[in-house]
Design an enzyme around this catalytic site. Sequence first.
Site, PDB file in Angstrom:
ATOM      1  N   ARG A 195       0.823  -1.208   0.000  1.00 23.14           N
ATOM      2  CA  ARG A 195       0.000   0.000   0.000  1.00 23.14           C
ATOM      3  C   ARG A 195       0.859   1.262   0.000  1.00 23.14           C
ATOM      4  NH1 ARG A 195      -5.609  -0.602   1.571  1.00 23.14           N
ATOM      5  NH2 ARG A 195      -5.599   1.546   2.314  1.00 23.14           N
ATOM      6  N   GLU A 211     -13.035   1.275  -0.243  1.00 22.07           N
ATOM      7  CA  GLU A 211     -12.483   2.147   0.793  1.00 22.07           C
ATOM      8  C   GLU A 211     -12.823   3.619   0.559  1.00 22.07           C
ATOM      9  OE1 GLU A 211      -8.360   1.363   1.889  1.00 22.07           O
ATOM     10  OE2 GLU A 211      -8.460  -0.572   0.846  1.00 22.07           O
TER      11      GLU A 211
END
Length: 222
Positions: free
Chosen positions: A54, A160
């Site tokens: 990420r 998200e």
Amino acid sequence: MPQQGLAYPVPTLIYHITHLNNLQGILQRGGLLPYSQRPPTQQNVAYGHIQAHRAQVVVPVGPRGKLHDYVPFYFCPRSPMLYAIHTQQTDYQGDQRPILHLVSSAQKVAEARIPFVFTDRHAAVQYVCFFHKLEHLKALDWQAIQASYWANVREKKQAEFLVKDFFPWELVEEIGVIDKTIQAQVESILAQFPDLHHPPVRVRRSWYYKKRLCSASCEATF
């Protein structure tokens, strides 16, 4: 139930999960920090290898940057991430009991003029789509996001909502907890900060997993 491309819930609730041990630091700082600014003392409940990935994922729209420049939220409680914690699949070796759900809404973030983006699935997969306008919430698969059984829609359930740089504590509308004992502990910590916003602390047992009904590969339990 809202369908992909047709509708989305308004207000659009968003949920950040964190460990009880992190609450005092969050209150001291007045809000949530992104992973790139996370204090070394913070209790991590994530997958270490996924966080390493990420850190390199570029956000191509809105305020841009990388995923670790954003505070992450899901659009649902009782997420696949919580299941991973519950079944001890992450680097964190505790259970789900001390995990808190900090609840706000996409509309509140937009009204506060805080930069944000959101995704149509788990933000770290290669074929994810990013958006930065609330009108594009209709592109998300809300049936998958709200599914109780999600083994076949895991990525889309993990869509998200990502808030750039800092999420102010005053935008938290509720703290959801697993039981009255954790509720009392949260209330005790909040009482140490009388000048700060005190959102209601509610027992939300349905936001947590009860027991494992299948193997880790199934990952869909009540």
